[in-house]
Design a protein around this motif. Sequence first.
Motif, PDB file in Angstrom:
ATOM      1  N   LYS A  63       0.811  -1.220   0.000  1.00 20.57           N
ATOM      2  CA  LYS A  63       0.000   0.000   0.000  1.00 20.57           C
ATOM      3  C   LYS A  63       0.841   1.266   0.000  1.00 20.57           C
ATOM      4  O   LYS A  63       0.397   2.308  -0.490  1.00 20.57           O
ATOM      5  CB  LYS A  63      -0.919   0.016   1.239  1.00 20.57           C
ATOM      6  CG  LYS A  63      -1.868  -1.166   1.343  1.00 20.57           C
ATOM      7  CD  LYS A  63      -2.840  -1.211   0.185  1.00 20.57           C
ATOM      8  CE  LYS A  63      -3.826  -2.361   0.323  1.00 20.57           C
ATOM      9  NZ  LYS A  63      -4.695  -2.489  -0.868  1.00 20.57           N
ATOM     10  N   LYS A  64       2.051   1.195   0.550  1.00 16.37           N
ATOM     11  CA  LYS A  64       2.888   2.388   0.675  1.00 16.37           C
ATOM     12  C   LYS A  64       4.279   2.069   0.114  1.00 16.37           C
ATOM     13  O   LYS A  64       5.170   1.660   0.848  1.00 16.37           O
ATOM     14  CB  LYS A  64       2.950   2.856   2.125  1.00 16.37           C
ATOM     15  CG  LYS A  64       1.585   3.213   2.716  1.00 16.37           C
ATOM     16  CD  LYS A  64       1.711   3.688   4.153  1.00 16.37           C
ATOM     17  CE  LYS A  64       2.348   5.060   4.217  1.00 16.37           C
ATOM     18  NZ  LYS A  64       2.408   5.589   5.601  1.00 16.37           N
ATOM     19  N   VAL A  65       4.411   2.274  -1.186  1.00 16.15           N
ATOM     20  CA  VAL A  65       5.640   1.915  -1.894  1.00 16.15           C
ATOM     21  C   VAL A  65       6.546   3.136  -2.026  1.00 16.15           C
ATOM     22  O   VAL A  65       6.076   4.243  -2.298  1.00 16.15           O
ATOM     23  CB  VAL A  65       5.316   1.369  -3.296  1.00 16.15           C
ATOM     24  CG1 VAL A  65       6.584   1.066  -4.075  1.00 16.15           C
ATOM     25  CG2 VAL A  65       4.431   0.130  -3.182  1.00 16.15           C
ATOM     26  N   VAL A  66       7.830   2.921  -1.835  1.00 23.52           N
ATOM     27  CA  VAL A  66       8.824   3.950  -2.114  1.00 23.52           C
ATOM     28  C   VAL A  66       9.707   3.441  -3.254  1.00 23.52           C
ATOM     29  O   VAL A  66      10.233   2.333  -3.186  1.00 23.52           O
ATOM     30  CB  VAL A  66       9.687   4.279  -0.881  1.00 23.52           C
ATOM     31  CG1 VAL A  66      10.883   5.144  -1.273  1.00 23.52           C
ATOM     32  CG2 VAL A  66       8.856   4.996   0.175  1.00 23.52           C
ATOM     33  N   ALA A  67       9.847   4.244  -4.313  1.00 30.22           N
ATOM     34  CA  ALA A  67      10.662   3.873  -5.481  1.00 30.22           C
ATOM     35  C   ALA A  67      11.891   4.778  -5.512  1.00 30.22           C
ATOM     36  O   ALA A  67      11.773   5.983  -5.739  1.00 30.22           O
ATOM     37  CB  ALA A  67       9.855   4.025  -6.760  1.00 30.22           C
ATOM     38  N   LEU A  68      13.071   4.195  -5.291  1.00 27.51           N
ATOM     39  CA  LEU A  68      14.293   4.978  -5.128  1.00 27.51           C
ATOM     40  C   LEU A  68      15.124   5.104  -6.405  1.00 27.51           C
ATOM     41  O   LEU A  68      16.237   5.624  -6.360  1.00 27.51           O
ATOM     42  CB  LEU A  68      15.157   4.369  -4.024  1.00 27.51           C
ATOM     43  CG  LEU A  68      14.554   4.391  -2.623  1.00 27.51           C
ATOM     44  CD1 LEU A  68      15.512   3.757  -1.625  1.00 27.51           C
ATOM     45  CD2 LEU A  68      14.204   5.818  -2.202  1.00 27.51           C
ATOM     46  N   GLU A  82       0.891   4.280  -7.359  1.00 29.03           N
ATOM     47  CA  GLU A  82       1.384   5.631  -7.079  1.00 29.03           C
ATOM     48  C   GLU A  82       2.192   5.595  -5.784  1.00 29.03           C
ATOM     49  O   GLU A  82       1.636   5.516  -4.694  1.00 29.03           O
ATOM     50  CB  GLU A  82       0.211   6.605  -6.934  1.00 29.03           C
ATOM     51  CG  GLU A  82       0.635   8.056  -6.824  1.00 29.03           C
ATOM     52  CD  GLU A  82      -0.557   8.985  -6.764  1.00 29.03           C
ATOM     53  OE1 GLU A  82      -0.691   9.719  -5.755  1.00 29.03           O
ATOM     54  OE2 GLU A  82      -1.369   8.974  -7.720  1.00 29.03           O
ATOM     55  N   PRO A  83       3.507   5.631  -5.879  1.00 25.51           N
ATOM     56  CA  PRO A  83       4.345   5.536  -4.675  1.00 25.51           C
ATOM     57  C   PRO A  83       4.137   6.715  -3.742  1.00 25.51           C
ATOM     58  O   PRO A  83       3.759   7.814  -4.166  1.00 25.51           O
ATOM     59  CB  PRO A  83       5.774   5.524  -5.237  1.00 25.51           C
ATOM     60  CG  PRO A  83       5.630   5.075  -6.650  1.00 25.51           C
ATOM     61  CD  PRO A  83       4.331   5.663  -7.104  1.00 25.51           C
ATOM     62  N   VAL A  84       4.413   6.475  -2.470  1.00 25.62           N
ATOM     63  CA  VAL A  84       4.364   7.574  -1.496  1.00 25.62           C
ATOM     64  C   VAL A  84       5.687   8.325  -1.473  1.00 25.62           C
ATOM     65  O   VAL A  84       5.761   9.480  -1.067  1.00 25.62           O
ATOM     66  CB  VAL A  84       4.032   7.064  -0.076  1.00 25.62           C
ATOM     67  CG1 VAL A  84       2.630   6.486  -0.036  1.00 25.62           C
ATOM     68  CG2 VAL A  84       5.064   6.037   0.404  1.00 25.62           C
TER      69      VAL A  84
END
Length: 326
Positions: A63-68, A82-84
């Motif tokens: 639910k809470k993705v971070v794409a680095l 939609e990443p957070v």
Amino acid sequence: MSPTRFLRRAALRSCAAAVAGVLLLSACGDGGDDDAKAKAASDTTRQITDAQGREVKVPSAPKKVVALSEPTLDASLALGVEPVGATAGRGQRDMSTYLKDKAGTAQVVATVAEADMEKLAALRPDLILLDETTGAKRTVDKLQEIAPTVVTAKLNEDWKKAFTDTADALNKKSAAQKWLKDFDARITDTKKKLGDNAGKSVSVIRWQDGAPSVVGKGDGVVASTLKALGMTRPADQRGASAGHSEPVSLEKLDTIDGDWLFFGTLGDKADGEKAYAGARKATNFGRLKAERDQHVVVIEGSAWNSAGGPLSADVVLNGLRAALAT
């Protein structure tokens, strides 16, 4: 009150309670099953093996993705996630211009060089995605302490494989495969419509600080799309790249020439137009065949210069199709 009347009232109250219970269960059942299934999925995990051979337990429905990295951000958005948290674009303070409108309220918590651990942790993610195009690859152990962390691809990985592996981490592999099938169909259709441009040479450069740099060599989005269309490249733009880009001196400006020249910057198309106006003042730029034939195409440079992903591939294909297809 007689015992008979008391028992009758007790029985009525019992029946009423039973009916109310049935109604309550019925009301909960209206969408309640879907909610329960969604909650169950969010509470379960899957185990995957990432590009570094690490076994990682990831949420079945994050639910809470971070794409680095740019590729993982690009892939997530292509799959409707939609990443957070996200990374800034190469050479930019904010997300790449070709992704920013799609990224909604995602906060920038990283650059190509490193991640801001404090900002990242404050988002309380349940999944962190990155690949070896970003300096954050050096801090995987620290990232893993914040949330399950998946390295989706090695450096210079084929972008289609990187996309499907990122999709796997998001439990959306079938959606990625469908996206690629549609993309390949558009490649085939575009190739049929190249007409006199079939097999022509295509140069791709980034103009920065008053001089060009060659981009899109190797097996990335730009090179693979051009190859799939059957286009050729100038001699100095073939083979693997020594880095993300290769500077070219103004004395060797003729080496960037081709039948077509796709011209951009690290920013958006408007920024590219400004740079093109400056480039036309450079000595010998007007002698380029592409310039003389009015075959210089200003592009959305942030996509063409990105580390790659399905949305950048889409921008590249659309740009080539608009310029070359008949």
